[in-house]
Design an enzyme around this catalytic site. Structure first.
Site, PDB file in Angstrom:
ATOM      1  N   ALA A 107       0.772  -1.241   0.000  1.00  0.00           N
ATOM      2  CA  ALA A 107       0.000   0.000   0.000  1.00  0.00           C
ATOM      3  C   ALA A 107       0.806   1.295   0.000  1.00  0.00           C
ATOM      4  CB  ALA A 107      -0.945   0.014   1.206  1.00  0.00           C
ATOM      5  N   ALA A 108       2.023   1.303   0.537  1.00  0.00           N
ATOM      6  CA  ALA A 108       2.760   2.563   0.658  1.00  0.00           C
ATOM      7  C   ALA A 108       3.046   3.163  -0.718  1.00  0.00           C
ATOM      8  CB  ALA A 108       4.070   2.335   1.419  1.00  0.00           C
ATOM      9  N   PRO A 109       2.980   4.507  -0.833  1.00  0.00           N
ATOM     10  CA  PRO A 109       2.779   5.496   0.239  1.00  0.00           C
ATOM     11  C   PRO A 109       1.328   5.851   0.541  1.00  0.00           C
ATOM     12  CG  PRO A 109       3.333   6.633  -1.779  1.00  0.00           C
ATOM     13  CD  PRO A 109       3.376   5.156  -2.105  1.00  0.00           C
TER      14      PRO A 109
ATOM     15  N   GLY B 139      -1.438   6.169  -2.062  1.00  0.00           N
ATOM     16  CA  GLY B 139      -2.278   6.716  -3.120  1.00  0.00           C
ATOM     17  C   GLY B 139      -3.466   5.832  -3.440  1.00  0.00           C
ATOM     18  N   LYS B 140      -3.240   4.540  -3.523  1.00  0.00           N
ATOM     19  CA  LYS B 140      -4.337   3.637  -3.864  1.00  0.00           C
ATOM     20  C   LYS B 140      -5.249   3.408  -2.665  1.00  0.00           C
ATOM     21  CE  LYS B 140      -1.380   1.743  -7.424  1.00  0.00           C
ATOM     22  NZ  LYS B 140      -0.322   2.759  -7.191  1.00  0.00           N
TER      23      LYS B 140
ATOM     24  N   ASP C 239      -0.658  -3.730  -6.008  1.00  0.00           N
ATOM     25  CA  ASP C 239       0.224  -2.953  -6.867  1.00  0.00           C
ATOM     26  C   ASP C 239       1.627  -3.457  -6.542  1.00  0.00           C
ATOM     27  OD1 ASP C 239       0.719  -0.922  -8.813  1.00  0.00           O
ATOM     28  OD2 ASP C 239       1.510   0.333  -7.213  1.00  0.00           O
TER      29      ASP C 239
ATOM     30  N   CYS D 137       4.027  -1.138 -12.415  1.00  0.00           N
ATOM     31  CA  CYS D 137       4.428   0.017 -13.220  1.00  0.00           C
ATOM     32  C   CYS D 137       5.616  -0.380 -14.100  1.00  0.00           C
ATOM     33  CB  CYS D 137       4.753   1.230 -12.349  1.00  0.00           C
ATOM     34  SG  CYS D 137       6.054   0.970 -11.123  1.00  0.00           S
TER      35      CYS D 137
END
Length: 442
Positions: free
Chosen positions: A110-112, A114-115, A178, A231
């Site tokens: 999860a960091a930082p 955004g999602k 992610d 990404c």
């Protein structure tokens, strides 16, 4: 920008006649995005007060391009948690995952934040978000961003996903991964990633990704949905990982992602999408949307809270006109929390639910997190400063401020144009600043 020859050959094989256009995109400036916190303000109302020149990001419902020179991170609305600054293509994974109110959701890497903050938007104060990152240092930044967002229906953890899988089998309605990756899609934004790519390559991450998705599938309820994203552009980290997921969990199905803006997945995975910087105003991403079987999901009933277990805190909460549901008030070493109903034993937790404040000798000190969670109309005593008032920046710097209201006494919620910033204690028009030290304007 000097790109590794192996990387260029890989991209040429992947893109064919689009390759030259892709390479040319590295000479263009990167794009900057912000996403509106719809738990605090509607997109329509934000556009009315926004001082920035904004252009909608077409694949989002609440994301906008802004000009780098406008510096939105140095604006009081940022400190009020009205928006999050996020690279535009990185908004796609959370946008893709369909959330229903009441869902139990895992953001596995999860960091930082955004999602996670967008998933909280979608939950709209219901259900629970379990926001996790294995890096304890990165999870500290995650915690700060979530507390600024102002939501209490969240657990922030720093745990290996395999440990979560042992504690929470088939627990989550929705999962977002992610995944850590080689970062090829972010070379333009952050050229330092090129050196890491040359040192580690793609295979280093493939092993991690396989471990993560294996655990994630066991965490997901039958019938639950999951987004897998990276990404990077490498097929070994994208489509090949989806193939691996189908091998170990044959009941998964790919959900077609509708989008006129992106390229389709390759190697038979056209349901997925690829975001290329020569095709969009943004960097590179891969997104796959998956469902685990088709069993319908049922949500648990609402849990009503117990009484606040401290008399001083109970007295303070008489100033608050807000309902707390789906959790319990718990006192831990003089710190008061409102904790969602989930077993956290054996998990490294940074924050369980909403930190409300500290119970000190004969008094209760409310937290910064509680201030960010409250709306102006939910607290009895409010000082609402106009955005043009010099006291706004003074307050954010931690200074004592003077206001014209000399009648209020005790705790006040300090706001800017109706949006909470933090607490203060007022007497005779002087506000003693209680804005959290680590949050202050630099």
């Amino acid at each position: 920008m000097k790109l590794p020859e192996t990387y260029k050959q890989n991209m040429k094989s992947l893109l064919n006649e689009e390759y030259d256009e892709f390479i040319e995109s590295f000479e263009q400036d990167r794009y900057y995005g912000l996403r509106v916190n719809t738990t605090k303000i509607s997109v329509e109302d934000f556009l009315k007060i926004s001082p920035f020149h904004l252009e909608p990001i077409p694949w989002t419902s609440n994301g906008f391009y802004y000009q780098e020179s406008e510096r939105p991170a140095k604006h009081p609305y940022y400190y009020a948690g009205l928006y999050y600054l996020q690279e535009p293509s990185a908004m796609m994974p959370a946008q893709t995952l369909e959330i229903e109110e009441g869902d139990i959701v895992l953001d596995a890497c999860a960091a930082p934040g955004g999602k996670s903050t967008e998933l909280l938007n979608k939950l709209n104060g219901t259900g629970l978000l379990f926001s996790n990152d294995i890096s304890s240092s990165r999870a500290q930044g995650l915690l700060h961003n979530i507390e600024k967002w102002g939501c209490g229906n969240v657990i922030v953890a720093s745990e290996d996903i395999s440990t979560l899988a042992k504690h929470y089998p088939e627990t989550f309605d929705k999962v977002l991964i992610d995944a850590p990756c080689s970062g090829e899609g972010m070379f333009r934004k952050d050229p330092s990633l090129i050196q890491s790519w040359e040192e580690r390559g793609n295979e280093y991450y493939v092993k991690l990704q396989k471990e993560i998705v294996k655990s994630a599938l066991s965490l997901l309820k039958p019938g639950g949905k999951m987004v897998y994203s990276t990404c990077t552009f490498s097929c070994s980290e994208n489509e090949d990982i989806i193939a691996y997921m189908k091998e170990i969990c044959p009941e998964i199905q790919l959900i077609h992602i509708e989008s006129p803006y992106f390229s389709r997945g390759v190697n038979g995975y056209e349901q997925c999408v690829r975001l290329y910087p020569h095709k969009i105003k943004g960097e590179g991403h891969f997104v796959a949307y998956i469902q685990k079987g088709d069993k319908p999901i049922s949500h648990s009933s609402i849990i009503h809270p117990n009484e606040i277990p401290n008399e001083d805190a109970k007295e303070f909460f008489k100033n608050i006109q807000k309902s707390f549901d789906n959790g319990t008030f718990q006192l831990k070493k003089d710190k008061l929390y409102f904790i969602p109903d989930i077993n956290l034993k054996g998990i490294r937790i940074l924050r369980s639910g909403l930190f409300l404040g500290e119970c000190k000798k004969n008094r209760f000190e409310p937290s910064q997190a509680l201030a960010m969670n409250l709306k102006k109309e939910e607290f009895k005593n409010v000082i609402d400063l106009d955005i043009s008032d010099p006291n706004v920046i003074k307050y954010l710097k931690g200074e004592t401020i003077q206001v014209s209201n000399t009648k209020l006494k005790g705790w006040v919620l300090v706001c800017v144009n109706g949006y909470s910033l933090g607490f203060g204690k007022i007497q005779n028009g002087t506000i003693k600043n209680k804005y959290a030290q680590g949050w202050r304007w630099q």
